[in-house]
Design an enzyme around this catalytic site. Structure first.
Site, short mmCIF file in Angstrom:
data_model
loop_
_atom_site.label_atom_id
_atom_site.label_comp_id
_atom_site.label_asym_id
_atom_site.label_seq_id
_atom_site.Cartn_x
_atom_site.Cartn_y
_atom_site.Cartn_z
N GLU A 60 64.05 -131.81 -17.02
CA GLU A 60 62.86 -132.66 -17.00
C GLU A 60 61.84 -132.22 -15.96
O GLU A 60 60.63 -132.29 -16.20
CB GLU A 60 63.25 -134.12 -16.78
CG GLU A 60 63.92 -134.78 -17.96
CD GLU A 60 65.39 -134.41 -18.11
OE1 GLU A 60 65.98 -134.72 -19.16
OE2 GLU A 60 65.94 -133.81 -17.15
N HIS A 129 71.82 -145.19 -18.02
CA HIS A 129 70.94 -145.01 -19.18
C HIS A 129 70.27 -146.32 -19.58
O HIS A 129 69.72 -146.42 -20.67
CB HIS A 129 71.73 -144.49 -20.39
CG HIS A 129 72.16 -143.08 -20.26
ND1 HIS A 129 72.61 -142.34 -21.32
CD2 HIS A 129 72.23 -142.25 -19.19
CE1 HIS A 129 72.95 -141.12 -20.92
NE2 HIS A 129 72.71 -141.05 -19.63
#
Length: 256
Positions: A60, A129
């Site tokens: 990322e 998450h």
């Protein structure tokens, strides 16, 4: 009107904008060959090819930085995070570069980039998450934060986000990708920073955004059984927040 799933509205918004502007591209993990982790880019690789729908490694920080750099030289990237929890790996690029480059360059550079992807809790996911970072990004100067609650808003707001000349954080609930709703035919956009009254009321105001709007409707229905008229405001854009719409509603209902 036509009926679309939330994910289909996202695909339509990106595809329509990419057809009209060759500087727009989509980059992220599994966005191309796999059609998106949540199928929110289904069919786009076939239409636009691998130079504009780009699969990335699990990095990322790297692909966020590529997006910021390319935005500074005239492109309009859409950077998808498989989940916004993973955006923490690229947060230096988002906050220290994308959000600040206009101010730090004295207006010589802008950064028309959209960081988008699923946010908050979903089914059978671990705590790492299942986090919601809307307030984090909304408290960073230089960023706009959008969290739509239905397919129509998702499409209209995403098109506006892609056209915006500043960085936009566009968050989509993982639990809403399969939700269906009516979406207007043809070209339309929804301006950023403008809330919408989803339900008129006279006694109490509920202000929320994203998937919690559905819970707000449930609360309003329960209150109605007790004779309480509830107004629901969907912020749609968490930053800039439409404070004027909230204040008008609060004055009308006399309480928050």
């Amino acid at each position: 009107m036509k009926t679309l799933q939330f994910r289909e509205a996202i695909v339509e918004a990106m595809s329509e904008e990419m057809r009209n502007d060759d500087t727009i591209y989509l980059m992220g993990e599994e966005v191309a060959e796999y059609n998106g982790a949540y199928k929110a880019s289904k069919g786009m690789l076939d239409e636009f090819g691998p130079e504009r729908v780009i699969d990335t490694p699990i990095s990322e920080l790297g692909f966020s930085g590529i997006g910021v750099g390319s935005a500074m030289i005239g492109n309009r990237p859409i950077i998808e995070f498989m989940t916004f929890n993973f955006a923490l790996v690229g947060i230096d690029q988002i906050i220290n570069n994308a959000a600040k480059i206009r101010q730090m360059s004295g207006g010589q550079f802008n950064c028309p980039i959209v960081f988008r992807g699923p946010t908050a809790s979903a089914g059978q996911l671990a705590a790492t998450h299942s986090q919601a970072f809307e307030s984090w990004y909304a408290n960073c100067p230089g960023l706009k934060v959008v969290v739509p609650s239905n397919p129509k808003d998702a499409k209209g707001l995403l098109k506006s986000a892609i056209r915006d000349d500043d960085p936009v954080i566009f968050m989509e609930s993982e639990q809403m990708y399969g939700d269906k709703g009516e979406v207007p035919e043809g070209e339309f956009t929804i301006p950023l920073g403008v809330a919408e009254i989803k339900r008129e009321g006279t006694d109490v105001t509920i202000v929320s955004f994203g998937k919690i709007i559905k819970e707000a409707y449930k609360a309003a229905e329960e209150l109605e059984k007790e004779g309480i008229s509830c107004e629901i405001i969907d912020l749609r854009t968490v930053k800039p927040m439409d404070n004027e719409a909230i204040l008008k509603s609060v004055k009308k209902t006399n309480r928050l």
